[in-house]
Design a protein around this motif. Structure first.
Motif, PDB file in Angstrom:
ATOM      1  N   GLY A 166      55.466  43.371   4.298  1.00 50.46           N
ATOM      2  CA  GLY A 166      55.125  42.794   5.580  1.00 50.46           C
ATOM      3  C   GLY A 166      55.403  41.309   5.677  1.00 50.46           C
ATOM      4  O   GLY A 166      55.262  40.563   4.709  1.00 50.46           O
ATOM      5  N   ASN A 167      55.787  40.886   6.846  1.00 53.79           N
ATOM      6  CA  ASN A 167      55.897  39.483   7.212  1.00 53.79           C
ATOM      7  C   ASN A 167      54.738  39.190   8.168  1.00 53.79           C
ATOM      8  O   ASN A 167      54.611  39.877   9.188  1.00 53.79           O
ATOM      9  CB  ASN A 167      57.235  39.234   7.922  1.00 53.79           C
ATOM     10  N   PRO A 168      53.851  38.254   7.843  1.00 58.38           N
ATOM     11  CA  PRO A 168      53.961  37.175   6.858  1.00 58.38           C
ATOM     12  C   PRO A 168      53.205  37.406   5.549  1.00 58.38           C
ATOM     13  O   PRO A 168      53.280  36.579   4.643  1.00 58.38           O
ATOM     14  CB  PRO A 168      53.298  36.015   7.598  1.00 58.38           C
ATOM     15  N   THR A 169      52.477  38.496   5.431  1.00 54.53           N
ATOM     16  CA  THR A 169      51.514  38.626   4.330  1.00 54.53           C
ATOM     17  C   THR A 169      52.107  39.116   3.016  1.00 54.53           C
ATOM     18  O   THR A 169      51.496  38.941   1.968  1.00 54.53           O
ATOM     19  CB  THR A 169      50.390  39.598   4.724  1.00 54.53           C
ATOM     20  N   GLY A 170      53.280  39.762   3.070  1.00 51.80           N
ATOM     21  CA  GLY A 170      53.849  40.348   1.860  1.00 51.80           C
ATOM     22  C   GLY A 170      53.197  41.642   1.438  1.00 51.80           C
ATOM     23  O   GLY A 170      53.510  42.188   0.370  1.00 51.80           O
ATOM     24  N   GLU A 171      52.312  42.196   2.271  1.00 47.39           N
ATOM     25  CA  GLU A 171      51.618  43.437   1.920  1.00 47.39           C
ATOM     26  C   GLU A 171      52.582  44.619   1.904  1.00 47.39           C
ATOM     27  O   GLU A 171      53.554  44.671   2.662  1.00 47.39           O
ATOM     28  CB  GLU A 171      50.517  43.729   2.928  1.00 47.39           C
ATOM     29  N   LEU A 172      52.257  45.587   1.048  1.00 49.30           N
ATOM     30  CA  LEU A 172      52.966  46.864   1.028  1.00 49.30           C
ATOM     31  C   LEU A 172      52.072  47.915   1.672  1.00 49.30           C
ATOM     32  O   LEU A 172      50.855  47.924   1.455  1.00 49.30           O
ATOM     33  CB  LEU A 172      53.302  47.280  -0.412  1.00 49.30           C
ATOM     34  N   HIS A 173      52.676  48.791   2.460  1.00 53.28           N
ATOM     35  CA  HIS A 173      51.909  49.804   3.179  1.00 53.28           C
ATOM     36  C   HIS A 173      52.370  51.206   2.784  1.00 53.28           C
ATOM     37  O   HIS A 173      53.485  51.390   2.278  1.00 53.28           O
ATOM     38  CB  HIS A 173      52.050  49.591   4.681  1.00 53.28           C
ATOM     39  N   ASP A 174      51.514  52.170   3.010  1.00 55.53           N
ATOM     40  CA  ASP A 174      51.793  53.566   2.679  1.00 55.53           C
ATOM     41  C   ASP A 174      52.662  54.159   3.784  1.00 55.53           C
ATOM     42  O   ASP A 174      52.154  54.596   4.827  1.00 55.53           O
ATOM     43  CB  ASP A 174      50.479  54.332   2.543  1.00 55.53           C
ATOM     44  N   LEU A 175      53.963  54.168   3.557  1.00 55.44           N
ATOM     45  CA  LEU A 175      54.883  54.624   4.595  1.00 55.44           C
ATOM     46  C   LEU A 175      54.825  56.136   4.781  1.00 55.44           C
ATOM     47  O   LEU A 175      55.037  56.631   5.898  1.00 55.44           O
ATOM     48  CB  LEU A 175      56.300  54.163   4.263  1.00 55.44           C
TER      49      LEU A 175
END
Length: 366
Positions: A166-175
């Motif tokens: 994610g932008n801006p947080t750099g988080e990864l999400h469960d796609l």
């Protein structure tokens, strides 16, 4: 004019609000070190640039959907790097950089499903998700978690955006979970994956690994290949949705330039330069963690992308931005640029050459 019929007035473009911060940073010897906008600073590979001038690709109109060579190269890259299989003839097409796609796709989805009017997007995110909905005359509804989206909003949704890393947080999400959520509700899921190659916690992935039904993945060569100025990307996924978007975009005149398409084929076939770029960004992120620690702003490495997302100690991100500009000559982006939920944070982009980051470090003794 009544409020009901008031004309749309575009808000100031976020980064044009940084004049005061830039002026403060520019007072330092050596000038401002601008870490606000995520624009690449490193050169594209030489053979990619050479492909821009090779052959006769500038002479005629290029195919809007992308040349067969480009679509094949993109599909091969998805398979090789992200473990997903798509049909380049029916499930993939080019776009003129991905920002125009993000900004325009709600308009086309509204034409396709005029009874729906809502675009769902992450509460802290790239501002064009919201603006694309606004420009299409749609409701822009932010969410913090897919599970918390109200049924009434899901029923009205044209699409739901996800962004991982994610932008801006750099988080990864469960796609995979996002794909299941959309399929269960009949809502197209559009997954912006332009930072996929810069995944630090685990391996790069795509929503397409869960199949193409009801989903689109959006990819760009801007970040992966330092090719932002060329404006080239692609979208892939649900065959029916890809076909629809291909056709309306032909009518709208979206055509990535022929020489750029030829260069993109070369870029997508070369993974070595991407690995070198990964190493550069990770080293810069690590150095910037030290710089901001020296300034009194604790930062941690992100799980993906090339940004630091740092809390402002007193919750005032504009005050923090002025502080780092005055003390280190560094320009950062206040978190409100990424939605009201971003208030209290600021973003740092690791997009200046190593010697510029070293200059900022020297200013604070990091």
């Amino acid at each position: 004019m009544s409020e009901r019929h008031a004309a749309f007035v575009p808000p100031p473009y976020p980064y044009e609000r940084l004049g005061e911060i830039i002026a403060l940073a520019d007072k330092h010897d050596g000038g401002a070190v601008d870490l606000s906008i995520g624009t690449p600073c490193d050169p594209p590979p030489a053979d990619v640039l050479a492909a821009l001038t090779a052959g006769d690709t500038a002479r005629g109109y290029p195919p809007s959907i992308g040349t067969p060579a480009l679509r094949t190269a993109a599909a091969d890259w998805l398979d090789r790097r992200l473990g997903a299989t798509v049909d380049p003839d029916t499930e993939l097409a080019a776009c003129v950089g991905t920002k125009e796609f993000v900004a325009s796709v709600p308009q086309y989805l509204k034409l396709r499903t005029p009874g729906q009017d809502t675009v769902l997007y992450p509460a802290i995110s790239y501002p064009t998700y919201e603006m694309g909905a606004t420009l299409a005359g749609c409701r822009a509804v932010p969410y913090t978690d897919l599970a918390d989206i109200a049924d009434a909003d899901a029923q009205r949704a044209l699409c739901v955006w996800v962004n991982s890393p994610g932008n801006p947080t750099g988080e990864l999400h469960d796609l995979d979970a996002a794909a299941r959520w959309g399929r269960a509700r009949g809502v197209p899921v559009i997954s912006d994956e332009c930072y996929a190659e810069f995944t630090w916690a685990g391996q790069p992935t795509t929503i397409l690994r869960a199949g193409t039904d009801g989903v689109l993945a959006l990819h760009s060569l801007s970040k992966r290949d330092n090719f932002a100025g060329a404006r080239i990307g692609f979208y892939a996924g649900d065959g029916e949705l890809v076909h629809y978007l291909r056709e309306v975009r032909k009518h709208a005149g979206f055509m990535p330039p022929g020489p750029v398409q030829a260069a993109a084929v070369v870029a997508l076939g070369d993974d070595a330069h991407v690995q070198a770029q990964r190493e550069r960004y990770l080293a810069r992120l690590e150095r910037l963690v030290d710089v901001f620690a020296a300034l009194g702003y604790p930062a941690t490495l992100p799980h993906g992308a090339f940004y630091l997302w740092i809390p402002a100690p007193d919750g005032d991100e504009w005050r923090a931005a002025r502080d780092v500009a005055q003390r280190a000559g560094v320009v950062v982006s206040p978190g409100e640029f990424y939605g009201p939920a971003g208030t209290g944070f600021f973003r740092v982009a690791a997009v200046q050459p190593d010697e510029r980051i070293a200059l900022a470090a020297a200013r604070v003794g990091a």
